[in-house]
Design a protein around this motif. Structure first.
Motif, short mmCIF file in Angstrom:
data_model
loop_
_atom_site.label_atom_id
_atom_site.label_comp_id
_atom_site.label_asym_id
_atom_site.label_seq_id
_atom_site.Cartn_x
_atom_site.Cartn_y
_atom_site.Cartn_z
N UNK A 48 33.28 35.67 43.27
CA UNK A 48 34.41 35.90 44.17
C UNK A 48 34.45 37.37 44.59
N UNK A 49 34.15 38.27 43.66
CA UNK A 49 34.19 39.70 43.97
C UNK A 49 33.12 40.14 44.94
N UNK A 50 31.97 39.51 44.92
CA UNK A 50 30.88 39.88 45.82
C UNK A 50 31.10 39.28 47.21
N UNK A 51 31.62 38.07 47.24
CA UNK A 51 31.82 37.40 48.52
C UNK A 51 33.05 37.99 49.22
N UNK A 52 33.18 37.73 50.53
CA UNK A 52 34.37 38.22 51.22
C UNK A 52 35.62 37.37 50.97
N UNK A 53 35.57 36.49 49.98
CA UNK A 53 36.71 35.66 49.62
C UNK A 53 37.80 36.55 49.03
N UNK A 54 39.07 36.35 49.39
CA UNK A 54 40.15 37.14 48.79
C UNK A 54 40.18 36.99 47.28
N UNK A 55 40.49 38.06 46.60
CA UNK A 55 40.45 38.12 45.14
C UNK A 55 41.76 37.70 44.48
N UNK A 56 42.81 37.46 45.26
CA UNK A 56 44.14 37.24 44.70
C UNK A 56 44.20 36.08 43.71
N UNK A 57 43.67 34.93 44.08
CA UNK A 57 43.73 33.77 43.18
C UNK A 57 42.94 34.04 41.91
N UNK A 58 41.80 34.71 42.01
CA UNK A 58 40.99 35.03 40.82
C UNK A 58 41.78 35.93 39.87
N UNK A 59 42.50 36.90 40.42
CA UNK A 59 43.28 37.80 39.56
C UNK A 59 44.37 37.04 38.82
N UNK A 60 45.13 36.24 39.57
CA UNK A 60 46.23 35.49 38.96
C UNK A 60 45.70 34.48 37.93
N UNK A 61 44.64 33.77 38.29
CA UNK A 61 44.09 32.76 37.38
C UNK A 61 43.52 33.40 36.12
N UNK A 62 42.83 34.53 36.26
CA UNK A 62 42.28 35.21 35.08
C UNK A 62 43.40 35.65 34.15
N UNK A 63 44.46 36.20 34.71
CA UNK A 63 45.58 36.61 33.87
C UNK A 63 46.31 35.44 33.25
N UNK A 64 46.56 34.41 34.05
CA UNK A 64 47.32 33.24 33.57
C UNK A 64 46.57 32.46 32.51
N UNK A 65 45.24 32.42 32.59
CA UNK A 65 44.46 31.66 31.61
C UNK A 65 44.12 32.47 30.37
N UNK A 66 44.48 33.76 30.38
CA UNK A 66 44.19 34.60 29.22
C UNK A 66 42.75 35.05 29.14
N UNK A 67 42.05 35.02 30.26
CA UNK A 67 40.66 35.50 30.27
C UNK A 67 40.66 36.98 29.87
N UNK A 68 39.63 37.42 29.21
CA UNK A 68 39.53 38.80 28.72
C UNK A 68 39.72 39.81 29.85
N UNK A 69 40.67 40.72 29.65
CA UNK A 69 40.96 41.73 30.66
C UNK A 69 39.75 42.63 30.90
N UNK A 70 39.08 43.03 29.83
CA UNK A 70 37.92 43.91 29.98
C UNK A 70 36.77 43.22 30.70
N UNK A 71 36.52 41.96 30.38
CA UNK A 71 35.47 41.22 31.09
C UNK A 71 35.85 41.00 32.55
N UNK A 72 37.14 40.75 32.80
CA UNK A 72 37.62 40.60 34.17
C UNK A 72 37.34 41.88 34.97
N UNK A 73 37.76 43.03 34.41
CA UNK A 73 37.53 44.30 35.11
C UNK A 73 36.05 44.60 35.27
N UNK A 74 35.26 44.26 34.28
CA UNK A 74 33.81 44.47 34.38
C UNK A 74 33.22 43.64 35.52
N UNK A 75 33.60 42.37 35.58
CA UNK A 75 33.09 41.50 36.66
C UNK A 75 33.53 41.99 38.03
N UNK A 76 34.79 42.37 38.16
CA UNK A 76 35.29 42.89 39.44
C UNK A 76 34.60 44.20 39.77
#
Length: 195
Positions: A117-145
């Motif tokens: 999602x971060x590489x594509x021109x797709x908006x990142x908003x849903x990915x941010x909310x979903x990562x936070x809501x599902x408890x995905x690792x914050x550090x891995x999220x930031x690393x991927x973004x």
């Protein structure tokens, strides 16, 4: 009557580049693009990097910093506010179907899903909310973004480096048409969002 040179995109980019507010404004625009506005920041970065190739790495870095700051905020919004304002947030950023789909994608392929999602021109908003809501690792999220958006912004700087003169000639030739198209897109997006 104003001369057309005074209204040209190149003149505005020169004024922008000389302004002491240029980089803070870019930081804020990058945050807005990540959180709210679905128009890619590349529409500003490309002509700015072409007009001022010596600053392309600084421009890419500031855009990346704004993006990462907003992504972190969006993640924590997903963590803290989904229970209370989830329906409103999800509706604002793409709908329940997109949220549910991406939430399951994060559970199955978290890092690679966020990276894509971060590489594509797709908006990142849903990915941010979903990562936070599902408890995905914050550090891995930031690393991927960080990896995905670094690829976009620094890749753009490399593109400007290698195709600078040819790309600048195209920009000079079509900048008015591109500007008009972006203006129409922005007005259309605002109308669609607030009708």
């Amino acid at each position: 009557m104003l001369k057309s040179k005074a209204l040209s995109a190149e003149t505005w980019l020169d004024r922008l580049d000389r302004s002491s507010y240029a980089l803070p404004l870019l930081f804020l625009l990058s945050m807005a693009e990540t959180l709210i506005i679905p128009i890619p920041i590349e529409t500003i970065l490309i002509p700015w990097m072409l007009s001022h190739p010596g600053r392309r790495w600084i421009i890419a870095t500031v855009a990346l910093a704004g993006n990462l700051t907003a992504a972190a905020g969006g993640y924590w919004l997903g963590v803290l506010a989904m229970e209370q304002w989830g329906d409103t947030l999800v509706g604002l950023f793409g709908g329940a179907e997109a949220f549910d789909s991406f939430s399951s994608e994060i559970e199955n392929n978290g890092f690679s899903a966020i990276l894509a999602v971060g590489i594509s021109p797709t908006p990142l908003q849903i990915a941010m909310l979903a990562a936070g809501a599902t408890g995905y690792s914050f550090l891995l999220f930031l690393l991927a973004v960080g990896i995905s958006r670094s690829t976009r912004y620094y890749g753009l700087a490399l593109l400007v480096h290698f195709a600078g003169d040819k790309a600048m000639k195209l920009w000079q030739r079509y900048s008015k048409q591109i500007g008009a198209m972006l203006f129409v897109l922005a007005i259309g997006w605002l109308w669609f969002q607030f009708r």
